[in-house]
Scaffold this motif. Structure first.
Motif, PDB file in Angstrom:
ATOM      1  N   ILE A 161      34.210  45.528  38.323  1.00 26.50           N
ATOM      2  CA  ILE A 161      35.330  45.900  39.206  1.00 26.50           C
ATOM      3  C   ILE A 161      35.233  45.078  40.482  1.00 26.50           C
ATOM      4  O   ILE A 161      36.159  44.370  40.860  1.00 26.50           O
ATOM      5  CB  ILE A 161      35.299  47.406  39.527  1.00 26.50           C
ATOM      6  N   GLY A 162      34.111  45.207  41.187  1.00 20.76           N
ATOM      7  CA  GLY A 162      33.789  44.380  42.330  1.00 20.76           C
ATOM      8  C   GLY A 162      34.751  44.492  43.495  1.00 20.76           C
ATOM      9  O   GLY A 162      35.604  45.381  43.567  1.00 20.76           O
ATOM     10  N   THR A 163      34.574  43.553  44.423  1.00 23.33           N
ATOM     11  CA  THR A 163      35.462  43.506  45.577  1.00 23.33           C
ATOM     12  C   THR A 163      36.901  43.270  45.150  1.00 23.33           C
ATOM     13  O   THR A 163      37.836  43.792  45.762  1.00 23.33           O
ATOM     14  CB  THR A 163      34.995  42.409  46.551  1.00 23.33           C
ATOM     15  N   ALA A 164      37.093  42.498  44.083  1.00 25.42           N
ATOM     16  CA  ALA A 164      38.451  42.247  43.598  1.00 25.42           C
ATOM     17  C   ALA A 164      39.130  43.534  43.166  1.00 25.42           C
ATOM     18  O   ALA A 164      40.269  43.828  43.557  1.00 25.42           O
ATOM     19  CB  ALA A 164      38.411  41.252  42.433  1.00 25.42           C
ATOM     20  N   GLY A 165      38.436  44.337  42.351  1.00 26.53           N
ATOM     21  CA  GLY A 165      39.021  45.586  41.884  1.00 26.53           C
ATOM     22  C   GLY A 165      39.191  46.606  42.990  1.00 26.53           C
ATOM     23  O   GLY A 165      40.188  47.349  43.028  1.00 26.53           O
ATOM     24  N   ASP A 185      60.095  47.992  39.130  1.00 27.82           N
ATOM     25  CA  ASP A 185      59.037  47.072  38.712  1.00 27.82           C
ATOM     26  C   ASP A 185      58.130  46.695  39.880  1.00 27.82           C
ATOM     27  O   ASP A 185      58.585  46.542  41.019  1.00 27.82           O
ATOM     28  CB  ASP A 185      59.647  45.800  38.126  1.00 27.82           C
ATOM     29  N   ILE A 186      56.847  46.479  39.541  1.00 27.42           N
ATOM     30  CA  ILE A 186      55.870  46.005  40.512  1.00 27.42           C
ATOM     31  C   ILE A 186      55.452  44.593  40.115  1.00 27.42           C
ATOM     32  O   ILE A 186      55.083  44.341  38.963  1.00 27.42           O
ATOM     33  CB  ILE A 186      54.621  46.910  40.559  1.00 27.42           C
ATOM     34  N   LEU A 187      55.502  43.675  41.065  1.00 26.52           N
ATOM     35  CA  LEU A 187      55.117  42.287  40.835  1.00 26.52           C
ATOM     36  C   LEU A 187      53.650  42.099  41.224  1.00 26.52           C
ATOM     37  O   LEU A 187      53.229  42.517  42.300  1.00 26.52           O
ATOM     38  CB  LEU A 187      55.987  41.358  41.674  1.00 26.52           C
ATOM     39  N   VAL A 188      52.872  41.451  40.357  1.00 22.15           N
ATOM     40  CA  VAL A 188      51.476  41.122  40.643  1.00 22.15           C
ATOM     41  C   VAL A 188      51.307  39.621  40.506  1.00 22.15           C
ATOM     42  O   VAL A 188      51.498  39.063  39.423  1.00 22.15           O
ATOM     43  CB  VAL A 188      50.506  41.853  39.692  1.00 22.15           C
ATOM     44  N   THR A 189      50.976  38.946  41.612  1.00 22.31           N
ATOM     45  CA  THR A 189      50.747  37.506  41.562  1.00 22.31           C
ATOM     46  C   THR A 189      49.269  37.235  41.289  1.00 22.31           C
ATOM     47  O   THR A 189      48.431  38.120  41.402  1.00 22.31           O
ATOM     48  CB  THR A 189      51.166  36.828  42.876  1.00 22.31           C
ATOM     49  N   GLY A 190      48.967  35.994  40.925  1.00 19.78           N
ATOM     50  CA  GLY A 190      47.574  35.675  40.583  1.00 19.78           C
ATOM     51  C   GLY A 190      47.054  36.594  39.501  1.00 19.78           C
ATOM     52  O   GLY A 190      45.911  37.055  39.530  1.00 19.78           O
ATOM     53  N   ALA A 191      47.896  36.848  38.516  1.00 17.74           N
ATOM     54  CA  ALA A 191      47.655  37.955  37.593  1.00 17.74           C
ATOM     55  C   ALA A 191      46.399  37.807  36.756  1.00 17.74           C
ATOM     56  O   ALA A 191      45.795  38.810  36.359  1.00 17.74           O
ATOM     57  CB  ALA A 191      48.869  38.124  36.672  1.00 17.74           C
ATOM     58  N   ALA A 192      45.975  36.591  36.468  1.00 15.66           N
ATOM     59  CA  ALA A 192      44.809  36.396  35.612  1.00 15.66           C
ATOM     60  C   ALA A 192      43.504  36.395  36.379  1.00 15.66           C
ATOM     61  O   ALA A 192      42.429  36.359  35.780  1.00 15.66           O
ATOM     62  CB  ALA A 192      44.938  35.082  34.839  1.00 15.66           C
ATOM     63  N   GLY A 193      43.567  36.453  37.698  1.00 12.84           N
ATOM     64  CA  GLY A 193      42.360  36.507  38.515  1.00 12.84           C
ATOM     65  C   GLY A 193      41.792  37.907  38.597  1.00 12.84           C
ATOM     66  O   GLY A 193      42.283  38.844  37.954  1.00 12.84           O
ATOM     67  N   GLY A 194      40.748  38.070  39.409  1.00 12.04           N
ATOM     68  CA  GLY A 194      40.073  39.354  39.493  1.00 12.04           C
ATOM     69  C   GLY A 194      40.941  40.461  40.061  1.00 12.04           C
ATOM     70  O   GLY A 194      41.073  41.541  39.465  1.00 12.04           O
ATOM     71  N   VAL A 195      41.556  40.228  41.232  1.00 12.66           N
ATOM     72  CA  VAL A 195      42.428  41.246  41.832  1.00 12.66           C
ATOM     73  C   VAL A 195      43.607  41.532  40.910  1.00 12.66           C
ATOM     74  O   VAL A 195      43.938  42.692  40.637  1.00 12.66           O
ATOM     75  CB  VAL A 195      42.923  40.794  43.215  1.00 12.66           C
ATOM     76  N   GLY A 196      44.240  40.468  40.438  1.00 14.74           N
ATOM     77  CA  GLY A 196      45.415  40.647  39.595  1.00 14.74           C
ATOM     78  C   GLY A 196      45.122  41.391  38.320  1.00 14.74           C
ATOM     79  O   GLY A 196      45.882  42.286  37.914  1.00 14.74           O
ATOM     80  N   SER A 197      44.018  41.060  37.660  1.00 14.23           N
ATOM     81  CA  SER A 197      43.666  41.717  36.395  1.00 14.23           C
ATOM     82  C   SER A 197      43.479  43.216  36.591  1.00 14.23           C
ATOM     83  O   SER A 197      44.007  44.028  35.823  1.00 14.23           O
ATOM     84  CB  SER A 197      42.389  41.102  35.817  1.00 14.23           C
ATOM     85  N   VAL A 198      42.718  43.594  37.620  1.00 11.27           N
ATOM     86  CA  VAL A 198      42.475  45.023  37.850  1.00 11.27           C
ATOM     87  C   VAL A 198      43.746  45.713  38.317  1.00 11.27           C
ATOM     88  O   VAL A 198      44.032  46.853  37.914  1.00 11.27           O
ATOM     89  CB  VAL A 198      41.328  45.232  38.856  1.00 11.27           C
TER      90      VAL A 198
END
Length: 327
Positions: free
Chosen positions: A124-128, A149-162
């Motif tokens: 999970i980390g700081t990103a999650g 709808d909710i938009l999530v940018t950088g979706a494949a990164g740590g913050v985006g994935s979580v």
């Protein structure tokens, strides 16, 4: 103990994996036997000698870690307690988690939530944790699953994935933005309903664009964030927590004064302890931990420098966990 150490001589920096002792550790009232750390974007910047992160040398990077209390001068913590830490300048001005031990202020420590292991905490980390702070901000501003709808940018990164995994489990309809279209299956597995190419958000910014999103979780900044703001619906909420695309923000006042859009900054480094504990309790409750295996890969200490370079090049998916007791 083994530690990743960044040193500076004149204007030259070096990053090495060293056998050292606890004399290198910064001052603090609690000594932790670190089990796992994360490799975050900020860590990668430091390890690859990019300016603006480290302000004291020599430095052990690693802005988060999880492990076991070895000793503490604070009666609130005893040997054997499982704890985690995010931020507070660790890995920047205070030696961090990419070592087998860390000495920190006990006021910075969060008890490991029930049901989450040290390895899962760093998956999970700081990103999650940052993603959860964004979700909490959306909720506090009244953005609910029924809002849109909710938009999530950088979706494949740590913050985006979580963020995708959290929002999907909570019932939100998630639109993911990614520059890596080969990861569409991965993003759908996390819960994204729609996937848009990053190029859609890199063009010239209009003062107002078609209103599409009730909320935004943005890790990019710059033109990506500006275009997301321009496409936010009336009364919508944009949470900004990163600068992967740049620190500038080429927007106008139009979304704020004509649509009542709210732009909320998310700071994970110095967030108050009450908010940290709330975020980690919600992660334990609302994140489908079975998804962590899909979004995480584990490396040893000798892999850190190369993986940091790959992370900055946009070649790393999801979260990277460092087993500090493995070469």
């Amino acid at each position: 103990m083994k530690a990743i150490v960044i040193e500076k001589n004149d204007d030259q920096q070096t990053t090495t994996l060293q056998d050292t002792n606890d004399e290198l550790l910064s001052a603090g009232d609690t000594l932790i036997d670190v089990e796992f750390s994360g490799l975050n974007y900020k860590d990668a910047l430091a390890i690859c000698h990019k300016p603006g992160v480290i302000r004291k040398w020599p430095m052990i990077p690693g802005i988060d870690f999880a492990g076991t209390v070895k000793s503490s001068d604070n009666s609130a913590f005893k040997p054997g307690d499982k704890v985690l830490l995010n931020g507070f300048g660790v890995g920047e001005v205070h030696t961090g988690g990419l070592a087998q031990q860390a000495r920190v202020k006990s006021d910075w420590l969060v008890p490991l939530p029930d049901g989450i292991s040290a390895q899962q905490a760093m998956a999970i980390g700081t990103a999650g944790y940052t993603a959860m702070l964004c979700v909490l901000a959306l909720e506090e501003q009244g953005v609910m699953p029924t809002s849109g709808d909710i938009l999530v940018t950088g979706a494949a990164g740590g913050v985006g994935s979580v963020a995708i995994a959290l929002l999907a489990k909570l019932g939100y309809s998630v639109t993911a933005v990614s520059g890596r279209q080969e990861l569409q299956d991965y993003l759908h597995e996390l819960g994204a309903k729609t996937i848009l190419p990053r190029s859609d958000f890199e063009g010239k910014v209009k003062p107002l664009d078609k209103a599409r999103f009730a909320g935004v979780v943005d890790v990019a900044g710059s033109t990506v964030l500006a275009n997301a703001i321009a496409q936010t619906e009336y009364g919508g909420v944009v949470t900004a927590c990163g600068l992967a695309a740049g620190m500038d923000l080429p927007t106008s006042v139009a979304p704020f004064i004509l649509r009542g859009v709210k732009l909320i900054g998310i700071d994970s480094v110095m967030a108050p302890m009450s908010k940290r504990i709330e975020a980690w309790q919600r992660l334990a409750q609302d994140l489908d931990l079975s998804l962590l295996k899909e979004m995480t890969h584990i490396i040893g200490m000798s892999d850190v420098e190369e993986t940091a370079q790959q992370l900055l090049a946009g070649q790393v998916r999801g979260r990277t966990v460092v087993d500090v007791n493995r070469d």
